[in-house]
Write a protein that holds these residues in place. Structure first.
Motif, mmCIF file in Angstrom:
data_model
loop_
_atom_site.group_PDB
_atom_site.id
_atom_site.type_symbol
_atom_site.label_atom_id
_atom_site.label_comp_id
_atom_site.label_asym_id
_atom_site.label_seq_id
_atom_site.Cartn_x
_atom_site.Cartn_y
_atom_site.Cartn_z
ATOM 1 N N SER A 15 4.355 -13.667 -3.488
ATOM 2 C CA SER A 15 5.410 -14.564 -3.674
ATOM 3 C C SER A 15 5.836 -15.441 -2.615
ATOM 4 C CB SER A 15 6.863 -13.384 -3.940
ATOM 5 O OG SER A 15 6.344 -12.406 -4.850
ATOM 6 N N ASP A 45 4.603 -12.551 8.493
ATOM 7 C CA ASP A 45 4.157 -11.711 7.599
ATOM 8 C C ASP A 45 3.839 -10.116 8.494
ATOM 9 O OD1 ASP A 45 3.072 -10.877 4.961
ATOM 10 O OD2 ASP A 45 1.376 -10.365 6.393
ATOM 11 N N GLN A 57 1.737 -8.039 8.223
ATOM 12 C CA GLN A 57 0.498 -7.252 8.199
ATOM 13 C C GLN A 57 -0.467 -7.923 9.123
ATOM 14 O OE1 GLN A 57 -0.443 -4.722 4.867
ATOM 15 N NE2 GLN A 57 0.335 -6.686 3.679
ATOM 16 N N ALA A 102 0.588 -6.783 -0.638
ATOM 17 C CA ALA A 102 0.318 -5.435 -1.300
ATOM 18 C C ALA A 102 -1.047 -5.199 -1.639
ATOM 19 C CB ALA A 102 1.211 -5.267 -2.398
ATOM 20 N N PHE A 108 -4.511 -6.317 -14.401
ATOM 21 C CA PHE A 108 -4.584 -6.081 -15.830
ATOM 22 C C PHE A 108 -4.555 -7.409 -16.659
ATOM 23 C CE2 PHE A 108 -0.236 -6.899 -15.895
ATOM 24 C CZ PHE A 108 0.390 -6.198 -14.972
ATOM 25 N N VAL A 122 9.528 -8.182 10.350
ATOM 26 C CA VAL A 122 10.920 -8.729 10.768
ATOM 27 C C VAL A 122 11.792 -7.391 10.690
ATOM 28 C CG1 VAL A 122 13.019 -10.029 9.983
ATOM 29 C CG2 VAL A 122 10.536 -10.957 9.872
ATOM 30 N N ALA A 125 7.459 -10.246 -10.039
ATOM 31 C CA ALA A 125 6.640 -9.143 -9.695
ATOM 32 C C ALA A 125 5.242 -9.616 -10.306
ATOM 33 C CB ALA A 125 6.813 -7.900 -9.790
ATOM 34 N N LEU A 153 1.699 -12.528 -10.469
ATOM 35 C CA LEU A 153 1.055 -13.569 -9.996
ATOM 36 C C LEU A 153 1.535 -14.770 -10.737
ATOM 37 C CD1 LEU A 153 -2.238 -12.059 -9.338
ATOM 38 C CD2 LEU A 153 -1.213 -13.475 -7.841
HETATM 39 P P1 FAD Z 1 3.781 -8.294 -1.391
HETATM 40 O O1 FAD Z 1 2.475 -8.380 -1.932
HETATM 41 O O2 FAD Z 1 3.920 -6.530 -1.186
HETATM 42 O O3 FAD Z 1 3.906 -8.991 -0.220
HETATM 43 C C1 FAD Z 1 4.909 -8.989 0.911
HETATM 44 C C2 FAD Z 1 4.375 -9.046 2.029
HETATM 45 O O4 FAD Z 1 5.475 -8.883 3.081
HETATM 46 C C3 FAD Z 1 3.473 -8.033 2.456
HETATM 47 O O5 FAD Z 1 2.568 -8.546 3.405
HETATM 48 C C4 FAD Z 1 4.139 -7.196 3.774
HETATM 49 O O6 FAD Z 1 3.694 -6.677 4.680
HETATM 50 C C5 FAD Z 1 5.224 -8.193 4.098
HETATM 51 N N1 FAD Z 1 6.555 -7.435 4.729
HETATM 52 C C6 FAD Z 1 7.093 -6.520 4.029
HETATM 53 N N2 FAD Z 1 8.235 -6.354 4.904
HETATM 54 C C7 FAD Z 1 8.404 -7.209 6.139
HETATM 55 C C8 FAD Z 1 8.906 -7.473 7.024
HETATM 56 N N3 FAD Z 1 10.119 -6.936 7.257
HETATM 57 N N4 FAD Z 1 8.673 -8.484 7.754
HETATM 58 C C9 FAD Z 1 7.503 -9.075 7.738
HETATM 59 N N5 FAD Z 1 6.649 -8.917 6.622
HETATM 60 C C10 FAD Z 1 7.282 -8.080 5.534
HETATM 61 N N6 FAD Z 1 0.538 -8.135 -10.717
HETATM 62 C C11 FAD Z 1 -0.105 -8.916 -11.092
HETATM 63 O O7 FAD Z 1 0.321 -10.170 -11.300
HETATM 64 N N7 FAD Z 1 -1.423 -8.441 -12.082
HETATM 65 C C12 FAD Z 1 -1.577 -7.301 -12.021
HETATM 66 O O8 FAD Z 1 -2.602 -7.120 -12.603
HETATM 67 C C13 FAD Z 1 -1.058 -6.339 -11.239
HETATM 68 N N8 FAD Z 1 -1.201 -4.871 -11.109
HETATM 69 C C14 FAD Z 1 -0.545 -4.143 -10.427
HETATM 70 C C15 FAD Z 1 -1.109 -2.912 -10.314
HETATM 71 C C16 FAD Z 1 -0.208 -2.078 -9.731
HETATM 72 C C17 FAD Z 1 -0.796 -0.524 -9.859
HETATM 73 C C18 FAD Z 1 0.691 -2.260 -9.008
HETATM 74 C C19 FAD Z 1 1.578 -1.293 -8.245
HETATM 75 C C20 FAD Z 1 1.206 -3.626 -8.948
HETATM 76 C C21 FAD Z 1 0.453 -4.517 -9.644
HETATM 77 N N9 FAD Z 1 0.806 -5.749 -9.846
HETATM 78 C C22 FAD Z 1 0.138 -6.876 -10.421
HETATM 79 C C23 FAD Z 1 2.041 -6.338 -8.898
HETATM 80 C C24 FAD Z 1 1.982 -6.650 -7.532
HETATM 81 O O9 FAD Z 1 0.747 -5.836 -6.967
HETATM 82 C C25 FAD Z 1 3.013 -6.741 -6.786
HETATM 83 O O10 FAD Z 1 4.263 -6.790 -7.557
HETATM 84 C C26 FAD Z 1 2.843 -8.034 -5.791
HETATM 85 O O11 FAD Z 1 1.995 -7.669 -4.797
HETATM 86 C C27 FAD Z 1 4.395 -8.309 -5.215
HETATM 87 O O12 FAD Z 1 3.867 -9.567 -4.529
HETATM 88 P P2 FAD Z 1 5.092 -10.049 -3.181
HETATM 89 O O13 FAD Z 1 4.407 -10.925 -2.485
HETATM 90 O O14 FAD Z 1 6.286 -10.079 -3.749
HETATM 91 O O15 FAD Z 1 5.092 -8.736 -2.366
#
Ligand code: FAD
Length: 353
Positions: A17, A36, A38, A44, A55, A101, A331, A333
């Motif tokens: 995101s 970030d 990590q 995640a 999927f 953060v 949530a 891609l």
């Molecule tokens: P994240 O990927 O969690 O990235 C957030 C980042 O912020 C991380 O690096 C974290 O460490 C960092 N962060 C958190 N708090 C802080 C802080 N306080 N300070 C600094 N950094 C911080 N999605 C699809 O599109 N296709 C799929 O097939 C799919 N399959 C999935 C299967 C499963 C079982 C699950 C649980 C999810 C699936 N998803 C899929 C959804 C997807 O994995 C997540 O919704 C997605 O990773 C969310 O992306 P994001 O960037 O919002 O958060």
């Protein structure tokens, strides 16, 4: 404490995101600093279990501007991590890692952002894109403190090895539960619990079809039309190969929720106790928002109050990627793209004043 570095815009979180938002901002000529928590790229996906596959096919699992290529119909976790790493490098985003953060406060019309290693930044606008994986949800059950067996949330599950030869209760009705059940059932005796009977998609329906159906539903709703005849949601179980195989082996059978825990297991609705060595909670996640909790971001019911991704309470603050409350299908891609784009346009307007 070092003196604050001042920038126009900070994105907290450099998962899919944060990166999608940074991409559209870059196209608008707005430089962005991403912080970030990590050590390395991947968001995640770094924490997902080893065998996890997406999927949706690759072209439905890509960020804006540059597509994911995969050797598989459904990309693997490691392919996605490599893609996100290459994506960051391709667009040359400024990302500081690890930089968790711990607080965001408002001071003199700016956001003051502090990391756990005491770095301090100031910015005019802030995007929170921290995802949900850091905030796993476990429902309340009576007597849960009594239970002495092993408990793990899917957020921390990696491989089935630790469950070999055990009796394992798997709780939750979605894709995580079905996929984890499918592999643990090879090495352990499993029981699957869901609140309502699980919904299995037809074998030929994957995330791509789900997204198309959900888009039609969303369009109908936003145009005030009746929503009819469009089955399938993101919570329904996608019949990937391992889950089909579980069905063939007869282990994909769910039963109703239990009433309470006992010392060594659970008690069912008919009063019978059943012993379990371990419980795997596949019960979802909530927004990982601890860093912004000192800001007045919530409504009377405790929900983060937004219109789209934009905070209704704090000017200059956006939330991207957490789920439908901040943008339909955000949530995923493919789903986060349209919200990342509209967020970037709103930020450009905000910074121009
Ligand atoms: P994240 O990927 O969690 O990235 C957030 C980042 O912020 C991380 O690096 C974290 O460490 C960092 N962060 C958190 N708090 C802080 C802080 N306080 N300070 C600094 N950094 C911080 N999605 C699809 O599109 N296709 C799929 O097939 C799919 N399959 C999935 C299967 C499963 C079982 C699950 C649980 C999810 C699936 N998803 C899929 C959804 C997807 O994995 C997540 O919704 C997605 O990773 C969310 O992306 P994001 O960037 O919002 O958060």
């Amino acid at each position: 404490m070092s003196s604050p570095r001042k920038v126009d815009l900070i994105i907290v979180g450099a998962g899919q995101s944060g990166l999608a938002t940074a991409y559209f901002l870059k196209r608008l000529g707005i430089e962005t600093l991403l912080l970030d928590g990590q050590e390395s790229s991947g968001g995640a996906w770094l924490k997902a279990w080893d065998s996890l596959k997406l999927f949706s096919p690759a072209q439905w699992s890509s960020l804006p501007g540059w597509g994911l290529t995969s050797n598989n119909i459904y990309p693997t976790k490691s392919e996605l991590i490599a893609y996100l790493q290459a994506y960051e490098a391709r667009y040359d985003f400024e990302i500081i890692r690890p930089a968790r953060v711990i607080s965001v406060e408002q001071r003199d019309g700016l956001f003051e952002v502090q990391t756990c290693d005491r770095q301090v930044f100031q910015c005019r606008a802030l995007v929170s894109a921290t995802g949900t994986w850091g905030n796993p949800f476990i429902p309340q059950y009576a007597n849960s403190a009594l239970y002495e067996g092993q408990q793990i949330h899917s957020a921390y599950y990696r491989t089935p090895a630790a469950f070999t030869g055990k009796k394992v209760l798997i709780v939750g009705g979605g894709n995580s539960a079905a996929q984890i059940l499918a592999e643990i059932s090879y090495v352990a005796q499993t029981t699957w619990v869901t609140l309502t009977p699980p919904t299995f998609l037809p074998d030929d329906v994957d995330g791509r079809v789900l997204f198309e159906r959900a888009t039609l539903r969303w369009k109908a709703q936003s145009e005030g039309r009746a929503v009819t005849d469009l089955p399938g949601g993101f919570g329904d179980v996608v019949m990937i190969d391992s889950v089909k195989d579980a069905r063939v082996r007869g282990v994909l059978q769910a039963r109703e929720a239990f009433v309470e825990f006992s010392k060594r297991g659970v008690v069912w609705q008919d009063g019978q106790e059943q012993l379990f060595d371990a419980v795997v909670w596949c019960t979802g996640f909530q927004a990982d928002s601890a860093h912004v909790n000192r800001l007045n971001i919530r409504d009377e019911e405790g929900h983060i109050d937004t219109t789209g991704t934009r905070s209704n309470r704090i000017p200059g603050l956006w939330f991207v990627g957490y789920g439908d409350w901040c943008g339909f299908a955000s949530a995923t891609l493919i789903g986060v793209q349209r919200h990342a784009k509209s967020t970037a346009l709103e930020i450009a307007g905000y910074l121009a004043h």
